[in-house]
Design a protein around this motif. Sequence first.
Motif, mmCIF file in Angstrom:
data_model
loop_
_atom_site.group_PDB
_atom_site.id
_atom_site.type_symbol
_atom_site.label_atom_id
_atom_site.label_comp_id
_atom_site.label_asym_id
_atom_site.label_seq_id
_atom_site.Cartn_x
_atom_site.Cartn_y
_atom_site.Cartn_z
ATOM 1 N N GLU A 76 5.199 -4.707 13.564
ATOM 2 C CA GLU A 76 4.327 -4.332 14.682
ATOM 3 C C GLU A 76 3.844 -5.569 15.420
ATOM 4 O OE1 GLU A 76 0.998 -3.718 17.077
ATOM 5 O OE2 GLU A 76 0.819 -4.764 15.154
ATOM 6 N N LEU A 88 -2.734 5.698 10.898
ATOM 7 C CA LEU A 88 -2.202 4.427 10.416
ATOM 8 C C LEU A 88 -2.363 4.284 8.911
ATOM 9 C CD1 LEU A 88 -3.274 1.979 13.265
ATOM 10 C CD2 LEU A 88 -1.174 3.329 13.008
ATOM 11 N N THR A 117 0.494 6.622 7.459
ATOM 12 C CA THR A 117 1.850 6.106 7.656
ATOM 13 C C THR A 117 2.053 4.802 6.893
ATOM 14 O OG1 THR A 117 1.105 5.140 9.771
ATOM 15 C CG2 THR A 117 2.263 7.248 9.864
ATOM 16 N N ARG A 118 1.004 4.002 6.746
ATOM 17 C CA ARG A 118 1.141 2.777 5.952
ATOM 18 C C ARG A 118 1.391 3.116 4.486
ATOM 19 N NH1 ARG A 118 -3.118 0.400 7.553
ATOM 20 N NH2 ARG A 118 -2.052 -0.936 9.069
ATOM 21 N N GLY A 142 4.943 4.422 4.284
ATOM 22 C CA GLY A 142 5.902 3.341 4.478
ATOM 23 C C GLY A 142 5.992 2.426 3.280
ATOM 24 N N ASP A 143 4.848 2.118 2.673
ATOM 25 C CA ASP A 143 4.867 1.267 1.489
ATOM 26 C C ASP A 143 5.531 1.967 0.301
ATOM 27 O OD1 ASP A 143 3.675 -0.803 2.812
ATOM 28 O OD2 ASP A 143 1.669 -0.487 1.985
ATOM 29 N N ARG A 158 -5.540 -3.568 4.256
ATOM 30 C CA ARG A 158 -4.911 -2.500 3.507
ATOM 31 C C ARG A 158 -5.972 -1.574 2.935
ATOM 32 N NH1 ARG A 158 0.012 -3.729 1.468
ATOM 33 N NH2 ARG A 158 -0.013 -1.628 0.640
ATOM 34 N N HIS A 179 2.687 1.396 16.410
ATOM 35 C CA HIS A 179 2.317 0.811 15.117
ATOM 36 C C HIS A 179 2.731 1.746 13.976
ATOM 37 C CE1 HIS A 179 -1.015 -1.583 12.799
ATOM 38 N NE2 HIS A 179 0.122 -1.519 12.127
ATOM 39 N N GLY A 208 5.963 -3.303 7.597
ATOM 40 C CA GLY A 208 5.725 -2.553 8.818
ATOM 41 C C GLY A 208 4.691 -3.207 9.710
ATOM 42 N N ASP A 209 3.600 -3.717 9.136
ATOM 43 C CA ASP A 209 2.580 -4.402 9.934
ATOM 44 C C ASP A 209 3.148 -5.658 10.571
ATOM 45 O OD1 ASP A 209 0.130 -2.814 9.683
ATOM 46 O OD2 ASP A 209 0.229 -3.304 7.557
ATOM 47 N N CYS A 233 6.385 1.492 13.367
ATOM 48 C CA CYS A 233 6.728 0.277 12.631
ATOM 49 C C CYS A 233 6.430 0.435 11.141
ATOM 50 C CB CYS A 233 5.952 -0.910 13.199
ATOM 51 S SG CYS A 233 6.429 -1.387 14.875
ATOM 52 N N LEU A 234 5.311 1.081 10.822
ATOM 53 C CA LEU A 234 4.955 1.285 9.413
ATOM 54 C C LEU A 234 5.953 2.185 8.698
ATOM 55 C CD1 LEU A 234 1.097 1.767 9.877
ATOM 56 C CD2 LEU A 234 2.251 -0.218 8.865
#
Length: 493
Positions: A333, A312, A315-316, A319-320, A2, A352, A329-330, A355-356
């Motif tokens: 994936e 990534l 988007t992470r 998404g969080d 992260r 990926h 999300g991870d 998914c995030l």
Amino acid sequence: MRDQVLDPFHRIAIIDIGSNSVRLVVYDGPRRIPFTLFNEKILAGLGADIGTTGRIGQAAMERGLRALIRFQRLCRDMEVTDIRCVATAAVREASNGPEFVARVQEIGLPVRILSGEEEGHTSAAGLVSGMPDADGIMGDLGGGSLELVRIRGGQVLQSVSIPLGVLRVREVRARGKGTLARTLSAMLTAAGWQEEDAGLPFYMVGGSWRSLARLDMHLRAYPLPIFHNYELTPARIPTLSRTLTTMDKAAIKALPYMSGGRIPTLPDAAALLGEVITRLGSSKLVVSSYGLREGLLYQDLPQDVSAQDPLLVATRAEGDAQGRFLGHGDLIERWTAPLFADDPAPLRRIRHAACLLADVGWRANPDFRAERGLETALHGNWVGITAPERAMLAQALYTSLGGGDAATAELQKLATTEQLARAAQWGLAIRMAQRLSGGVASALNSVSVALDRATILLRVPATDADLLGEAAERRLRQLAQGMGRDYRIERLA
């Protein structure tokens, strides 16, 4: 791993004192790809008179200082603890540049004057930050100077800075036909530019060239109103030059996101761009929204952070922030990966990212969740992604949020039928994972999915058999149909 997230009260501000504009941008969020909290510019024109008088004009100086006073106050009110104030060509070349710097420092803003070489290298770092795979020549057009930088593998191979910014081009062109080409050639030779093999991409940085891209997008009715990674062919530049001489200025000013203050410089920006790409033999033109300011941030990153994938990371973080379950999300994936093991690496990272972002629509009205996913993918502030990849990301989210696996007309303009079909399969797999797990990690850590020849195989331990309801099996059946396969549930002892 992260990404480290900055404390919400540890914000970073970049104040960029350029030859044409003075701008404040305040950043917050993930260190690798921070989001823009605030952005404001003033077209002060500090470099407008330097070509004739060698000085910053008094009116321009006062206008710039008023903007900086406001910017300093805003930073204080926003509790910005890290302010980086830099100045470029106009201030470093003007005979009264030291006077301007002294007055800025009286405001409470320490100024770092970038040399031409530093300016080029920093803009190149910004380009690499947003396009890690960039391989070609970057051109950063400012008001007072033009920086050309050869980039490959994230490294600067050569760099020059010449005093031929957009505010100086008109004077050169006024000397007669062919003067601009000869001046450019002489300046590049004097600066020591070593000719590269023709056929390299040319990366466009700077507000004037971005405005040209906006015009081209309008003329082509381009369906995606985002210019980062937008591509033009060299043949488009003469067309744009002709359009600028015939198109009504009010019509140009009315274009979305077009800065009225830049319109007078666009013919000169187009003329210089044409000469540059002719001299370089550029194969294509790629627009970057990242440049000097992003480079200042990128250069300060430790290597383990700068090496992170900007798409990534962004988007992470999104998404969080928008999702129900942190880090889910991870996990999605990893769970869906066996179904798409034959995807090449560039497509694996887009899956990926999908998914995030898989949970971004859950707060929306159920009838509009798919549209929320589509809009997030297409219009999100993502970098490190091309237009076809955005379309695939959008299709995956649209499908995963219940929009079906048929491609919309908008997406069909950006990606191929085959690309969108694959993305829809990603969406069906994400949709299956979401239904099976309910967003809880334990289900995806015990139940697994695999491809067994022409069959999708779902392996379920006996202890998790109660996870298999009608809804989960229906999603599995839809996934199998979407991938043109059979399916089987294997209940493990």
